[in-house]
Design a protein around this motif. Structure first.
Motif, PDB file in Angstrom:
ATOM      1  N   CYS A  77       0.395   4.435  -6.013  1.00 47.94           N
ATOM      2  CA  CYS A  77       0.585   3.034  -5.623  1.00 47.94           C
ATOM      3  C   CYS A  77       1.739   2.949  -4.623  1.00 47.94           C
ATOM      4  N   LEU A 164      -3.547  -0.974  -7.374  1.00 53.06           N
ATOM      5  CA  LEU A 164      -4.611  -0.152  -6.796  1.00 53.06           C
ATOM      6  C   LEU A 164      -5.972  -0.827  -6.973  1.00 53.06           C
ATOM      7  N   THR A 169      -1.329  -3.334  -1.087  1.00 53.26           N
ATOM      8  CA  THR A 169      -0.620  -2.235  -0.433  1.00 53.26           C
ATOM      9  C   THR A 169       0.634  -2.783   0.247  1.00 53.26           C
TER      10      THR A 169
END
Length: 176
Positions: A77, A164, A169
């Protein structure tokens, strides 16, 4: 690109509406992970409770950040990894130690041992031995600090796996 939409106190329903409204009133804004977790009041509530509980952990915060870096490096992650690297820097952890944490170790044998335990908790907790726990005590860790490792790992698994799954992100984060 995120897979799940962000919610606000206006778009959330049920218990999540109240949780988000409270967070916004106290903090002014909330990040993508929290607003996206609101799709599940159970996940959001559990995250908030575990996060608050781990702030009372006995384990040194700098050590906890190194554990988080090691776990998030494996879990993948990027959003969590960036957050924990920033937090480690803010706690005065040297860049060399941050890089060692990414590799799952430390120059300090005691910290290396607790990171190794955390990675074992993450990968295969059934393989932990009495000798490992004894060695941690010999490094000066209390039973409470050793137990705190499970909480740090659990919180990282929850946040990293959620990010995830949701497709969150560093590139598309509006703040944690």
């Amino acid at each position: 690109m995120p897979r799940l939409t962000r919610l606000t106190p206006d778009t959330a329903v049920g218990a999540s509406r109240g949780l988000l409204a409270d967070l916004v009133s106290r903090h002014g804004r909330i990040g993508d992970m929290v607003s996206t977790m609101a799709h599940s009041p159970a996940v959001l509530g559990g995250y908030l409770q575990l996060s608050r509980a781990m702030k009372r952990a006995k384990l040194d915060r700098g050590t906890g950040e190194r554990i988080s870096i090691a776990v998030q490096t494996l879990q993948g992650c990027g959003l969590c990894l960036d957050a924990h690297v920033s937090a480690a820097r803010a706690r005065g952890v040297a860049e060399e130690e941050i890089e060692r944490a990414r590799a799952g170790t430390s120059a300090d044998p005691a910290i290396a041992a607790i990171i190794a335990l955390a990675l074992q908790v993450y990968r295969e907790p059934a393989s932990i031995t009495d000798e490992q726990v004894t060695a941690l005590r010999e490094h000066g860790y209390s039973d409470r600090e050793i137990a705190d490792v499970v909480g740090v790992v659990a919180l990282n698994v929850l946040t990293g796996a959620f990010n995830l799954l949701a497709g969150l992100t560093p590139e598309n984060d509006a703040g944690a």
